[in-house]
Write a protein that holds these residues in place. Structure first.
Motif, PDB file in Angstrom:
ATOM      1  N   PHE A   1      -6.349   0.149  -1.526  1.00  0.00           N
ATOM      2  CA  PHE A   1      -5.561  -1.069  -1.736  1.00  0.00           C
ATOM      3  C   PHE A   1      -5.523  -1.915  -0.470  1.00  0.00           C
ATOM      4  O   PHE A   1      -5.673  -3.143  -0.525  1.00  0.00           O
ATOM      5  N   ARG A   2      -5.353  -1.286   0.694  1.00  0.00           N
ATOM      6  CA  ARG A   2      -5.349  -2.036   1.961  1.00  0.00           C
ATOM      7  C   ARG A   2      -6.647  -2.814   2.135  1.00  0.00           C
ATOM      8  O   ARG A   2      -6.648  -3.973   2.544  1.00  0.00           O
ATOM      9  N   GLN A   3      -7.761  -2.159   1.836  1.00  0.00           N
ATOM     10  CA  GLN A   3      -9.064  -2.836   1.995  1.00  0.00           C
ATOM     11  C   GLN A   3      -9.203  -3.982   1.001  1.00  0.00           C
ATOM     12  O   GLN A   3      -9.774  -5.032   1.331  1.00  0.00           O
TER      13      GLN A   3
ATOM     14  N   MET B   1       5.305   0.908 -13.055  1.00  0.00           N
ATOM     15  CA  MET B   1       5.339   2.366 -13.012  1.00  0.00           C
ATOM     16  C   MET B   1       5.228   2.871 -11.572  1.00  0.00           C
ATOM     17  O   MET B   1       5.966   3.781 -11.169  1.00  0.00           O
ATOM     18  N   LEU B   2       4.324   2.278 -10.795  1.00  0.00           N
ATOM     19  CA  LEU B   2       4.154   2.706  -9.404  1.00  0.00           C
ATOM     20  C   LEU B   2       5.377   2.385  -8.562  1.00  0.00           C
ATOM     21  O   LEU B   2       5.792   3.192  -7.733  1.00  0.00           O
ATOM     22  N   ARG B   3       5.953   1.205  -8.784  1.00  0.00           N
ATOM     23  CA  ARG B   3       7.169   0.846  -8.032  1.00  0.00           C
ATOM     24  C   ARG B   3       8.304   1.809  -8.344  1.00  0.00           C
ATOM     25  O   ARG B   3       9.037   2.233  -7.441  1.00  0.00           O
TER      26      ARG B   3
ATOM     27  N   ALA C   1       0.812  -1.216   0.000  1.00  0.00           N
ATOM     28  CA  ALA C   1       0.000   0.000   0.000  1.00  0.00           C
ATOM     29  C   ALA C   1       0.848   1.270   0.000  1.00  0.00           C
ATOM     30  O   ALA C   1       0.493   2.259  -0.647  1.00  0.00           O
ATOM     31  N   ALA C   2       1.980   1.251   0.685  1.00  0.00           N
ATOM     32  CA  ALA C   2       2.833   2.441   0.779  1.00  0.00           C
ATOM     33  C   ALA C   2       3.378   2.886  -0.573  1.00  0.00           C
ATOM     34  O   ALA C   2       3.843   4.022  -0.709  1.00  0.00           O
ATOM     35  N   MET C   3       3.319   2.031  -1.570  1.00  0.00           N
ATOM     36  CA  MET C   3       3.843   2.383  -2.883  1.00  0.00           C
ATOM     37  C   MET C   3       2.934   3.342  -3.637  1.00  0.00           C
ATOM     38  O   MET C   3       3.345   3.961  -4.604  1.00  0.00           O
TER      39      MET C   3
END
Length: 135
Positions: free
Chosen positions: A57-59, A113-115, A45-47
């Motif tokens: 995302f966590r949910q 891309m997010l990473r 999620a932190a990403m």
């Protein structure tokens, strides 16, 4: 002079992020359990840059881990139960996430891309710490 200019340069800049890719990841996850599995294997999620996207995302991960289906309705219910639905933008925003996905087949690219943006944000943070310690 350098010590005063560099921190303000960092403070006034928007960190690297791609909100469109974040939306595509979340929308893909709600459309495809395979996409969600891929995201869970390669991301956390932190990403996500957006705190609201982190929460969505966590949910999704919580639902998936409980062997519950992950779709717009179940994610909306989980966010409502957690009293976070308004925080993430409400029902309309969640519904919009699935409509912005051009194709779930691009999921690995969206995650990459997010990473990459996440790594850049962390690198900037570490560099800022080093700069502060040097002065």
């Amino acid at each position: 002079m350098m010590s005063k200019r560099l921190p303000s340069m960092l403070a006034n800049r928007v960190p690297p992020q791609d909100l469109d890719a974040e939306q595509a990841v979340l929308g893909s996850c709600m459309l495809s359990s395979e996409a969600l599995s891929l995201a869970m294997e390669s991301m956390e999620a932190a990403m996500f840059y957006s705190p609201a996207h982190q929460e969505v995302f966590r949910q999704m991960v919580v639902l998936f881990s409980a062997s519950e289906p992950v779709d717009t309705i179940t994610v909306m219910g989980a966010l409502k139960d957690a009293k976070k639905l308004d925080y993430v933008g409400g029902p309309a925003y969640l519904a919009q996430l699935t409509s912005v996905v051009p194709t779930t087949s691009g999921m690995s690219g969206y995650c990459r891309m997010l990473r990459e943006k996440y790594v850049l944000r962390r690198l900037i943070g570490h560099c800022a710490e080093v700069i502060e310690r040097c002065y």
